[in-house]
Design a protein around this motif. Structure first.
Motif, short mmCIF file in Angstrom:
data_model
loop_
_atom_site.label_atom_id
_atom_site.label_comp_id
_atom_site.label_asym_id
_atom_site.label_seq_id
_atom_site.Cartn_x
_atom_site.Cartn_y
_atom_site.Cartn_z
N UNK A 203 35.61 -7.86 -7.62
CA UNK A 203 35.47 -6.51 -7.08
C UNK A 203 34.85 -6.55 -5.70
N UNK A 204 35.22 -5.59 -4.87
CA UNK A 204 34.69 -5.57 -3.51
C UNK A 204 33.22 -5.16 -3.50
N UNK A 205 32.85 -4.29 -4.43
CA UNK A 205 31.48 -3.76 -4.45
C UNK A 205 31.05 -3.54 -5.88
N UNK A 206 29.85 -4.01 -6.21
CA UNK A 206 29.27 -3.81 -7.53
C UNK A 206 27.94 -3.11 -7.35
N UNK A 207 27.80 -1.94 -7.98
CA UNK A 207 26.52 -1.24 -7.96
C UNK A 207 25.94 -1.22 -9.37
N UNK A 208 24.72 -1.68 -9.51
CA UNK A 208 24.06 -1.73 -10.81
C UNK A 208 23.26 -0.44 -10.98
N UNK A 209 23.72 0.43 -11.86
CA UNK A 209 23.04 1.68 -12.10
C UNK A 209 21.84 1.51 -13.03
N UNK A 210 21.13 2.62 -13.23
CA UNK A 210 19.94 2.59 -14.07
C UNK A 210 20.27 2.14 -15.48
N UNK A 211 21.41 2.57 -16.01
CA UNK A 211 21.79 2.21 -17.37
C UNK A 211 22.16 0.76 -17.54
N UNK A 212 22.38 0.06 -16.43
CA UNK A 212 22.74 -1.36 -16.49
C UNK A 212 21.59 -2.27 -16.12
N UNK A 213 20.40 -1.69 -15.95
CA UNK A 213 19.22 -2.50 -15.63
C UNK A 213 18.88 -3.39 -16.82
N UNK A 214 18.51 -4.63 -16.59
CA UNK A 214 18.25 -5.56 -17.70
C UNK A 214 16.96 -5.25 -18.43
N UNK A 215 16.95 -5.53 -19.72
CA UNK A 215 15.72 -5.49 -20.48
C UNK A 215 14.92 -6.75 -20.22
N UNK A 216 13.68 -6.76 -20.65
CA UNK A 216 12.80 -7.91 -20.40
C UNK A 216 13.38 -9.20 -20.96
N UNK A 217 13.98 -9.14 -22.15
CA UNK A 217 14.51 -10.35 -22.77
C UNK A 217 15.78 -10.86 -22.08
N UNK A 218 16.36 -10.07 -21.19
CA UNK A 218 17.56 -10.49 -20.45
C UNK A 218 17.21 -11.13 -19.11
N UNK A 219 15.93 -11.09 -18.73
CA UNK A 219 15.50 -11.63 -17.44
C UNK A 219 15.04 -13.07 -17.64
N UNK A 220 15.70 -13.99 -16.97
CA UNK A 220 15.41 -15.42 -17.16
C UNK A 220 14.08 -15.81 -16.51
#
Length: 532
Positions: A203-220
């Motif tokens: 994709x040319x542009x990816x915007x991460x919205x509030x609903x796609x923010x990672x939870x703590x357990x998804x952050x490496x």
């Protein structure tokens, strides 16, 4: 011995890939232009050495410390089984012939963020960070296009300043950028990288919205050391300031166990001074705008277990005021944990933003919570007094030229800044930048009609305050010790140079103020004539 092969190469320019002589806030010098005038072409070398010295690398060109956000993405990809590495900008060209994906990150690619844009307006020169990134990309671009042709290399740009690429489509094309990735990466980046490695369209542009923010357990958890031991303790902010995109993020705090793993990564690698990072460190573990004393104290005891010296990335004035005045001298207790035989002070960036109660009520009422914004001046001054006493040295930011800012608003801010003179601090003015004008070839958005004479008075008051305290901070705290003798000498030279420059332009400033008054008067006459 052959060069290792990496499918994904992560890098940036020298203004980001530096440990700033292990003085993180010295890195703010990269947001200004090269304006110390030295003979024989030494000006640029002076600035680069002072504000962005090279980091040490291993024999393959992998930096021993790298920017924290890049370490987070590196860790996420490694956890997903992807062959990725952060590479120093001086070595990245060696890896492009085999790489499938080049990832770039930056806090301010094109110098559009404050304070870069502020310096650009005041001095009229390109900020150092934008200059270094532009030169880095111009050197690298032929290698990028060669790798695109030979092995299908893709280029993804991201980081806090990803949005800036939207205003430079010609550079997106010129430098071969395939995707602009804007927002927190942990939920979506692995899928995007896999698509690139498989040769699928991106994709040319990816915007991460509030609903796609990672939870703590998804952050490496980072695998390798971060620049100056910076460790994130949480994300998001509950204060809701209208000018700040961070308030859109959900508030999440890392458990101490997760924080400890990253502290240990840095300490085991010999990085034993560090920074606790969040958008408001004193709210660690809290679910409201009031500190949680038990969790905050536990956090700092843990940090001092691994680090000799601990600093903060961000705080707020109201947190200091409330914690000290209403929560049993909480900040004095924190200072007793932090200040010891190895550490005499600590620092944080803090937003004052405006002294205008009228504007503050409109754009940042939560900045004073749990108090009313009408108490803002007293909160600011009393918090500054507390910080001075406990040796917490703040870099305080002001926003100049807020929408609908009137001369009386600026005068209020001047009066508040003058009340801060007795208290150790650096005050940094940041011009409000309307996004509709960031691509202006000239600084027309800050023209003579939009800038009041009172703004000039404010900048003068701020400059005098910061120069006065900069000498104290540099010589008594920031660069204390024989190991910093050369850097201390150069920084003092820089401060004295700026001070003399200010003295020399005093006459020009007064003339400019008169031109502003005349321009405002002319503008008012034109409006009245049109109305009649």
């Amino acid at each position: 011995m052959p060069l290792p092969r990496f499918d994904v190469v992560i890098t940036t320019d020298r203004s980001m890939m530096s440990n700033y002589h292990r003085k993180e806030f010295l890195g703010f010098g990269t947001t200004g232009p090269v304006f110390v005038e030295l003979p024989f072409g030494l000006s640029e070398r002076f600035h680069t050495y002072l504000f962005a010295p090279k980091v040490k690398t291993d024999k393959w060109g992998r930096p021993l410390e790298a920017p924290y956000g890049m370490r987070k993405i590196e860790a996420k990809l490694l956890d997903a089984g992807i062959n990725a590495a952060v590479i120093d900008p001086d070595h990245v060209h060696k890896y492009l012939k085999d790489a499938k994906l080049l990832m770039l990150s930056h806090h301010d690619y094109f110098g559009l963020n404050p304070p870069s844009s502020t310096w650009g307006v005041i001095v009229g020169k390109e900020p150092m960070n934008a200059m270094l990134f532009r030169r880095f990309m111009e050197r690298l671009a032929p290698r990028i296009w060669e790798a695109k042709s030979s092995n299908g290399l893709k280029v993804v740009v991201g980081g806090p300043a990803a949005w800036q690429w939207l205003y430079y489509p010609e550079l997106v094309e010129r430098w071969g950028v395939d995707t602009i990735f804007d927002g927190e990466g942990e939920k979506l980046i692995v899928d995007l990288v896999k698509r690139a490695l498989e040769g699928k369209p991106l994709p040319r542009y990816v915007y991460v919205g509030v609903g796609e923010a990672p939870g703590i357990d998804e952050i490496s958890t980072i695998r390798y050391p971060s620049v100056n031991g910076l460790v994130e303790i949480g994300r998001g902010c509950p204060r809701g300031c209208a000018f700040c995109p961070v308030t859109l993020r959900a508030l999440r705090w890392y458990p101490l166990e997760k924080i400890e793993k990253e502290l240990k990564v840095n300490a085991d690698a010999g990085v034993v001074d560090g920074i606790l990072h969040s958008d408001e460190v004193p709210l660690y573990g809290s679910t409201s705008v009031e500190p949680n004393p038990e969790k905050l104290i536990a956090l700092h005891k843990l940090a001092k277990k691994y680090y000799r010296r601990v600093g903060w990335s961000h705080s707020t004035l109201v947190a200091v005021y409330h914690g000290e005045k209403k929560m049993g001298k909480l900040f004095t207790k924190l200072s007793e944990i932090i200040i010891d035989d190895n550490q005499e002070w600590w620092g944080a960036q803090i937003g004052l933003e405006t002294g205008s109660i009228r504007l503050a009520r409109r754009i940042m009422p939560g900045k004073a919570a749990p108090y009313k914004i009408e108490q803002w001046h007293d909160i600011v001054v009393e918090a500054a007094a507390v910080m001075h006493e406990i040796r917490l040295i703040p870099a305080i930011t002001l926003i100049v030229g807020l929408p609908d800012e009137q001369p009386d608003d600026v005068v209020e801010t001047i009066e508040l800044v003058e009340r801060l003179r007795p208290y150790r601090s650096l005050i940094v003015p940041l011009f409000y930048v309307p996004m509709s004008h960031v691509k202006s070839e000239k600084t027309g958005w800050l023209d003579k009609v939009n800038l009041y004479p009172e703004h000039i008075d404010l900048l003068k008051v701020v400059a005098r305050h910061s120069i006065y305290w900069a000498k104290d901070i540099v010589n008594k705290f920031y660069f204390k010790g024989p190991q910093y003798a050369l850097v201390r000498l150069l920084v003092n030279y820089f401060i004295n140079y700026v001070e003399k420059k200010l003295d020399k332009i005093q006459e020009d400033v007064e003339r400019y103020k008169e031109e502003l008054r005349m321009a405002r008067a002319s503008s008012r006459r034109e409006v009245l004539t049109f109305a009649s």
